[in-house]
Scaffold this motif. Structure first.
Motif, mmCIF file in Angstrom:
data_model
loop_
_atom_site.group_PDB
_atom_site.id
_atom_site.type_symbol
_atom_site.label_atom_id
_atom_site.label_comp_id
_atom_site.label_asym_id
_atom_site.label_seq_id
_atom_site.Cartn_x
_atom_site.Cartn_y
_atom_site.Cartn_z
ATOM 1 N N PRO A 154 33.120 84.165 16.743
ATOM 2 C CA PRO A 154 34.452 84.115 17.352
ATOM 3 C C PRO A 154 34.551 84.839 18.693
ATOM 4 N N TYR A 155 33.587 85.729 18.992
ATOM 5 C CA TYR A 155 33.643 86.519 20.220
ATOM 6 C C TYR A 155 32.471 86.223 21.157
ATOM 7 N N ARG A 156 31.873 85.048 21.006
ATOM 8 C CA ARG A 156 30.643 84.749 21.746
ATOM 9 C C ARG A 156 30.834 84.775 23.257
ATOM 10 N N GLU A 157 32.032 84.506 23.743
ATOM 11 C CA GLU A 157 32.251 84.479 25.190
ATOM 12 C C GLU A 157 32.144 85.860 25.819
ATOM 13 N N PHE A 158 32.214 86.910 25.010
ATOM 14 C CA PHE A 158 32.165 88.269 25.540
ATOM 15 C C PHE A 158 30.758 88.868 25.526
ATOM 16 N N PHE A 159 29.787 88.116 25.006
ATOM 17 C CA PHE A 159 28.417 88.614 24.963
ATOM 18 C C PHE A 159 27.606 87.983 26.087
ATOM 19 N N PRO A 160 26.668 88.724 26.668
ATOM 20 C CA PRO A 160 25.938 88.206 27.827
ATOM 21 C C PRO A 160 24.911 87.129 27.493
ATOM 22 N N SER A 161 24.436 87.080 26.280
ATOM 23 C CA SER A 161 23.369 86.152 25.913
ATOM 24 C C SER A 161 23.963 84.808 25.511
ATOM 25 N N ASP A 162 23.396 83.709 26.063
ATOM 26 C CA ASP A 162 23.864 82.398 25.620
ATOM 27 C C ASP A 162 23.268 82.091 24.243
ATOM 28 N N TRP A 163 23.808 81.060 23.605
ATOM 29 C CA TRP A 163 23.476 80.822 22.194
ATOM 30 C C TRP A 163 22.047 80.355 21.964
ATOM 31 N N MET A 164 21.340 79.913 23.010
ATOM 32 C CA MET A 164 19.967 79.466 22.808
ATOM 33 C C MET A 164 18.945 80.591 22.982
ATOM 34 N N GLN A 165 19.362 81.719 23.447
ATOM 35 C CA GLN A 165 18.435 82.838 23.572
ATOM 36 C C GLN A 165 18.131 83.416 22.190
ATOM 37 N N GLY A 166 16.962 84.010 22.079
ATOM 38 C CA GLY A 166 16.490 84.471 20.779
ATOM 39 C C GLY A 166 17.386 85.496 20.114
ATOM 40 N N VAL A 167 18.072 86.334 20.904
ATOM 41 C CA VAL A 167 18.909 87.373 20.305
ATOM 42 C C VAL A 167 20.072 86.785 19.522
ATOM 43 N N VAL A 168 20.456 85.549 19.825
ATOM 44 C CA VAL A 168 21.525 84.873 19.096
ATOM 45 C C VAL A 168 20.960 83.778 18.199
ATOM 46 N N PHE A 169 20.171 82.874 18.776
ATOM 47 C CA PHE A 169 19.680 81.710 18.038
ATOM 48 C C PHE A 169 18.861 82.118 16.829
ATOM 49 N N ASP A 170 18.001 83.116 16.966
ATOM 50 C CA ASP A 170 17.103 83.508 15.877
ATOM 51 C C ASP A 170 17.752 84.438 14.854
ATOM 52 N N ASN A 171 18.976 84.896 15.127
ATOM 53 C CA ASN A 171 19.607 85.862 14.226
ATOM 54 C C ASN A 171 20.859 85.320 13.547
ATOM 55 N N THR A 172 21.245 84.093 13.842
ATOM 56 C CA THR A 172 22.429 83.502 13.232
ATOM 57 C C THR A 172 22.024 82.287 12.402
ATOM 58 N N GLY A 173 22.971 81.825 11.563
ATOM 59 C CA GLY A 173 22.679 80.654 10.742
ATOM 60 C C GLY A 173 21.487 80.891 9.828
#
Length: 324
Positions: A154-173
C-alpha cells in the motif's frame, strides 16, 4: 481374585496414542532443537520489526494527510533498509547454516551411520529430516514474506526501489519462500555430497551467490514486455509511473524504430534536422506493467520449486544407493 483383576483392568490407563512428534520425527526435532528455536526467534523478531515499522509509517502518512493529498517523504524509513537487507540474506543463510550441516554434520560425526544401522530405514530417517527442515523454512518465510508484502504494497510509492528490483521482487509474494526452499535443499545436497560441514557451508554460500546473480539477470525474462507509443515530447501515459522501463526508442510514423540516441546531435538545429530527415514523430517505450508482477513472481517461484523438488528426489535417490 477375579474382582481384583477386573478392578485393576478398569483402573489401568489405556495406552496413549502416538502424536505427531514420536519416533524418528521426535528424534529429528530433538537433535535440531537449537536451529528450531533460533529460527523461530528470528522470525518473531523480524515480524515484530515489520509490524512496528509499518505502524510508524502509517501514523506518519496519516498526519501528513495521505492519501487525501500528495505527500513526499523526506527520507526512506530507516527500518526498510534493515528489513530488506535481512530478508535478502535469509535464503542464503538458511542454505548455509541450516541446509548444509543437516546431513553433512551427521556424516562427519558418525550419527548417520549409527541411525541407519538401527531398525529405522535409511529413507524414512532422511525423509523425516527433509520434512522437518523444509517445513520450518516454509513456515518462517511465509510469515515474513506476507508481513513484508503487507507493509510494502500500500505504500510502495514512498520507497525508492521499483518492484522489479531484488529488494522488493525477491521478498514479496511467493519468491522469498521459493528461494529459501531452493537454497536450503541445495545446501542439504551439497553437504551430503561433500560430507564435511565447513566445506559444505562454503560451497553452498558460493553456489547461492552465483544463483542469485543469475536470477537477477534472468528476472526480466519471466514475462513478455509491453510496448506503448505516444507523441514525441508529449506527456507519457500515467500508467508508466508504476511500470518498469525495459527499453526505449524513437519511431517514425510508418513504425520504423531508431535507437534513443539516434538524433543526439551537438546542437538543437542538427537534432531537429535529423528528426525531420528520419520522420521521427513518436516516443516508444518497452515496459513491464505493475499488474505483471504477480505472474512474474509465480513463474519464478514455480521454476525454483520445481528445482527444489528435483534436488529433494535426488537426495533420496542418492542415499539409497550410496553409503552415508
Amino acid at each position: 481374585m477375579s474382582t481384583t483383576l477386573t478392578e485393576k483392568q478398569r483402573t489401568a490407563r489405556s495406552p496413549r496414542k502416538p502424536g505427531l512428534l514420536h519416533g524418528v520425527t521426535w528424534l529429528v526435532v530433538r537433535q535440531h532443537r537449537t536451529a528450531l528455536w533460533t529460527l523461530a526467534a528470528a522470525t518473531l523478531l523480524g515480524a515484530a520489526l515489520i509490524v512496528q515499522q509499518r505502524g510508524a509509517m502509517s501514523d506518519l502518512l496519516d498526519q501528513l494527510g495521505w492519501p487525501g493529498k500528495d505527500v513526499t517523504l523526506s527520507s526512506t524509513p530507516e527500518g526498510f533498509g534493515y528489513v530488506t537487507q535481512a530478508l535478502n540474506s535469509l535464503p542464503v543463510a538458511l542454505g548455509v547454516f541450516l541446509g548444509a550441516p543437516l546431513i553433512a554434520g551427521d556424516q562427519e560425526h558418525g550419527t548417520a551411520q549409527l541411525v541407519t544401522t538401527q531398525s529405522v530405514p535409511r529413507r524414512r530417517w532422511l525423509a523425516a529430516k527433509l520434512a522437518w527442515c523444509l517445513s520450518l523454512v516454509l513456515v518462517s518465510t511465509v510469515v515474513l514474506a506476507t508481513l513484508f508484502t503487507w507493509w510494502w504494497e500500500p505504500y510502495r510509492e514512498f520507497f525508492p526501489s521499483d518492484w522489479m528490483q531484488g529488494v522488493v521482487f525477491d521478498n514479496t509474494g511467493p519468491m522469498l519462500t521459493a528461494l529459501s526452499l531452493f537454497f536450503t535443499t541445495c545446501g542439504i545436497a551439497i553437504g551430503m555430497l561433500l560430507r564435511r560441514t565447513l566445506r559444505a557451508m562454503m560451497a553452498t554460500f558460493l553456489f547461492a551467490g552465483v544463483v542469485e546473480f543469475a536470477f537477477g539477470e534472468f528476472r526480466d525474462r519471466l514475462a513478455t514486455p509491453r510496448v506503448v507509443t505516444y507523441p514525441m515530447n508529449g506527456d507519457a501515459p500515467a500508467f508508466l509511473d508504476q511500470a518498469v522501463e525495459h527499453d526505449r526508442w524513437i519511431g517514425s510514423a510508418d513504425g520504423q524504430l531508431y535507437g534513443w540516441g539516434t538524433c543526439s546531435e551537438p546542437t538543437e538545429k542538427a537534432t531537429n534536422a535529423c528528426i525531420k530527415e528520419h520522420g521521427i514523430v513518436n516516443d516508444v517505450v518497452e515496459y513491464f506493467g505493475y499488474d505483471q508482477m504477480p505472474g512474474m513472481q509465480w513463474t519464478g517461484a514455480a521454476l525454483l520449486l520445481g528445482g527444489t523438488a528435483v534436488v529433494a528426489v535426488f537426495i533420496l535417490w542418492w542415499t539409497t544407493r550410496r553409503p552415508l
